[in-house]
Design a protein around this motif. Structure first.
Motif, mmCIF file in Angstrom:
data_model
loop_
_atom_site.group_PDB
_atom_site.id
_atom_site.type_symbol
_atom_site.label_atom_id
_atom_site.label_comp_id
_atom_site.label_asym_id
_atom_site.label_seq_id
_atom_site.Cartn_x
_atom_site.Cartn_y
_atom_site.Cartn_z
ATOM 1 N N LEU A 12 -9.187 9.062 25.889
ATOM 2 C CA LEU A 12 -10.556 8.577 26.003
ATOM 3 C C LEU A 12 -11.359 9.552 26.868
ATOM 4 O O LEU A 12 -10.909 9.957 27.942
ATOM 5 C CB LEU A 12 -10.544 7.186 26.668
ATOM 6 C CG LEU A 12 -11.816 6.355 26.610
ATOM 7 C CD1 LEU A 12 -12.193 6.039 25.175
ATOM 8 C CD2 LEU A 12 -11.628 5.069 27.390
ATOM 9 N N PRO A 13 -12.545 9.984 26.416
ATOM 10 C CA PRO A 13 -13.334 10.934 27.186
ATOM 11 C C PRO A 13 -13.644 10.401 28.592
ATOM 12 O O PRO A 13 -13.811 9.205 28.795
ATOM 13 C CB PRO A 13 -14.619 11.086 26.382
ATOM 14 C CG PRO A 13 -14.272 10.642 25.003
ATOM 15 C CD PRO A 13 -13.202 9.616 25.158
ATOM 16 N N LEU A 14 -13.719 11.319 29.538
ATOM 17 C CA LEU A 14 -13.973 10.961 30.930
ATOM 18 C C LEU A 14 -15.291 10.204 31.076
ATOM 19 O O LEU A 14 -15.394 9.262 31.874
ATOM 20 C CB LEU A 14 -13.976 12.212 31.805
ATOM 21 C CG LEU A 14 -14.007 11.983 33.296
ATOM 22 C CD1 LEU A 14 -12.805 11.177 33.753
ATOM 23 C CD2 LEU A 14 -14.061 13.302 34.033
ATOM 24 N N LEU A 15 -16.293 10.579 30.312
ATOM 25 C CA LEU A 15 -17.582 9.890 30.348
ATOM 26 C C LEU A 15 -17.402 8.402 30.031
ATOM 27 O O LEU A 15 -17.922 7.530 30.736
ATOM 28 C CB LEU A 15 -18.545 10.522 29.344
ATOM 29 C CG LEU A 15 -19.913 9.862 29.176
ATOM 30 C CD1 LEU A 15 -20.715 9.995 30.454
ATOM 31 C CD2 LEU A 15 -20.647 10.491 28.016
ATOM 32 N N ARG A 16 -16.637 8.108 29.004
ATOM 33 C CA ARG A 16 -16.399 6.711 28.603
ATOM 34 C C ARG A 16 -15.528 5.981 29.629
ATOM 35 O O ARG A 16 -15.772 4.822 29.940
ATOM 36 C CB ARG A 16 -15.728 6.690 27.223
ATOM 37 C CG ARG A 16 -15.526 5.313 26.653
ATOM 38 C CD ARG A 16 -16.852 4.707 26.217
ATOM 39 N NE ARG A 16 -16.577 3.408 25.625
ATOM 40 C CZ ARG A 16 -17.212 2.310 25.957
ATOM 41 N NH1 ARG A 16 -18.193 2.351 26.825
ATOM 42 N NH2 ARG A 16 -16.904 1.178 25.389
ATOM 43 N N GLN A 17 -14.522 6.673 30.161
ATOM 44 C CA GLN A 17 -13.678 6.067 31.190
ATOM 45 C C GLN A 17 -14.512 5.660 32.405
ATOM 46 O O GLN A 17 -14.351 4.571 32.948
ATOM 47 C CB GLN A 17 -12.589 7.041 31.648
ATOM 48 C CG GLN A 17 -11.529 7.338 30.626
ATOM 49 C CD GLN A 17 -10.529 8.325 31.172
ATOM 50 O OE1 GLN A 17 -9.998 8.131 32.256
ATOM 51 N NE2 GLN A 17 -10.273 9.384 30.426
ATOM 52 N N CYS A 18 -15.401 6.547 32.828
ATOM 53 C CA CYS A 18 -16.257 6.255 33.987
ATOM 54 C C CYS A 18 -17.150 5.053 33.704
ATOM 55 O O CYS A 18 -17.328 4.187 34.567
ATOM 56 C CB CYS A 18 -17.101 7.468 34.353
ATOM 57 S SG CYS A 18 -16.157 8.815 35.094
ATOM 58 N N ALA A 19 -17.703 5.002 32.507
ATOM 59 C CA ALA A 19 -18.574 3.882 32.139
ATOM 60 C C ALA A 19 -17.799 2.569 32.165
ATOM 61 O O ALA A 19 -18.281 1.556 32.683
ATOM 62 C CB ALA A 19 -19.193 4.126 30.771
ATOM 63 N N LEU A 20 -16.605 2.568 31.609
ATOM 64 C CA LEU A 20 -15.794 1.353 31.569
ATOM 65 C C LEU A 20 -15.343 0.915 32.969
ATOM 66 O O LEU A 20 -15.259 -0.277 33.257
ATOM 67 C CB LEU A 20 -14.572 1.553 30.669
ATOM 68 C CG LEU A 20 -14.865 1.671 29.176
ATOM 69 C CD1 LEU A 20 -13.601 2.075 28.425
ATOM 70 C CD2 LEU A 20 -15.425 0.364 28.631
ATOM 71 N N ALA A 21 -15.061 1.893 33.833
ATOM 72 C CA ALA A 21 -14.587 1.575 35.178
ATOM 73 C C ALA A 21 -15.740 1.277 36.132
ATOM 74 O O ALA A 21 -15.521 0.796 37.239
ATOM 75 C CB ALA A 21 -13.753 2.726 35.726
ATOM 76 N N GLY A 22 -16.975 1.593 35.710
ATOM 77 C CA GLY A 22 -18.126 1.370 36.590
ATOM 78 C C GLY A 22 -18.201 2.393 37.715
ATOM 79 O O GLY A 22 -18.662 2.100 38.813
ATOM 80 N N VAL A 23 -17.748 3.605 37.420
ATOM 81 C CA VAL A 23 -17.746 4.692 38.400
ATOM 82 C C VAL A 23 -18.620 5.803 37.850
ATOM 83 O O VAL A 23 -18.512 6.160 36.670
ATOM 84 C CB VAL A 23 -16.304 5.221 38.620
ATOM 85 C CG1 VAL A 23 -16.291 6.414 39.543
ATOM 86 C CG2 VAL A 23 -15.409 4.118 39.142
ATOM 87 N N SER A 24 -19.497 6.359 38.679
ATOM 88 C CA SER A 24 -20.321 7.466 38.202
ATOM 89 C C SER A 24 -19.468 8.728 38.110
ATOM 90 O O SER A 24 -18.508 8.906 38.862
ATOM 91 C CB SER A 24 -21.508 7.707 39.134
ATOM 92 O OG SER A 24 -21.077 8.284 40.344
ATOM 93 N N ARG A 25 -19.835 9.585 37.182
ATOM 94 C CA ARG A 25 -19.088 10.842 37.055
ATOM 95 C C ARG A 25 -19.244 11.687 38.305
ATOM 96 O O ARG A 25 -18.313 12.394 38.692
ATOM 97 C CB ARG A 25 -19.554 11.619 35.827
ATOM 98 C CG ARG A 25 -19.003 11.042 34.543
ATOM 99 C CD ARG A 25 -19.341 11.901 33.362
ATOM 100 N NE ARG A 25 -20.784 12.002 33.227
ATOM 101 C CZ ARG A 25 -21.419 12.994 32.605
ATOM 102 N NH1 ARG A 25 -20.734 13.967 32.058
ATOM 103 N NH2 ARG A 25 -22.726 13.006 32.511
ATOM 104 N N ALA A 26 -20.401 11.622 38.956
ATOM 105 C CA ALA A 26 -20.609 12.389 40.196
ATOM 106 C C ALA A 26 -19.599 11.964 41.258
ATOM 107 O O ALA A 26 -19.037 12.801 41.968
ATOM 108 C CB ALA A 26 -22.036 12.188 40.696
ATOM 109 N N THR A 27 -19.356 10.661 41.347
ATOM 110 C CA THR A 27 -18.373 10.163 42.309
ATOM 111 C C THR A 27 -16.979 10.667 41.943
ATOM 112 O O THR A 27 -16.221 11.102 42.808
ATOM 113 C CB THR A 27 -18.380 8.622 42.342
ATOM 114 O OG1 THR A 27 -19.687 8.185 42.731
ATOM 115 C CG2 THR A 27 -17.352 8.082 43.303
#
Length: 74
Positions: A12-27
């Motif tokens: 799963l792309p990191l962008l989608r993982q971050c969205a699902l986990a509620g974590v910003s990519r910057a973090t």
């Protein structure tokens, strides 16, 4: 804690993982940066530039390096 859920190796792309986990990519990237070793020569150059700017804060960068091809944009 939610950052532990994220993995670059996951299908799963990191962008989608971050969205699902509620974590910003910057973090994510801020916490997963690897410190790069600082070259001694780079440190010396940065120190010299800082000293020159401190002595002459009104000069443009082009004045510091007259033979570099830098041209002031104004």
């Amino acid at each position: 804690m939610r950052q532990a859920w994220l993995s670059r190796e996951d299908a799963l792309p990191l962008l989608r993982q971050c969205a699902l986990a509620g974590v910003s990519r910057a973090t994510y990237y801020a916490h997963h940066q690897h410190a790069q070793p600082v070259d001694e020569e780079d440190t010396m150059i940065l120190r010299l530039i800082d000293e020159e700017y401190t002595r002459h804060p009104f000069l443009a960068v082009a004045a510091w390096f007259p033979f570099s091809g830098c041209v002031a944009g104004w």
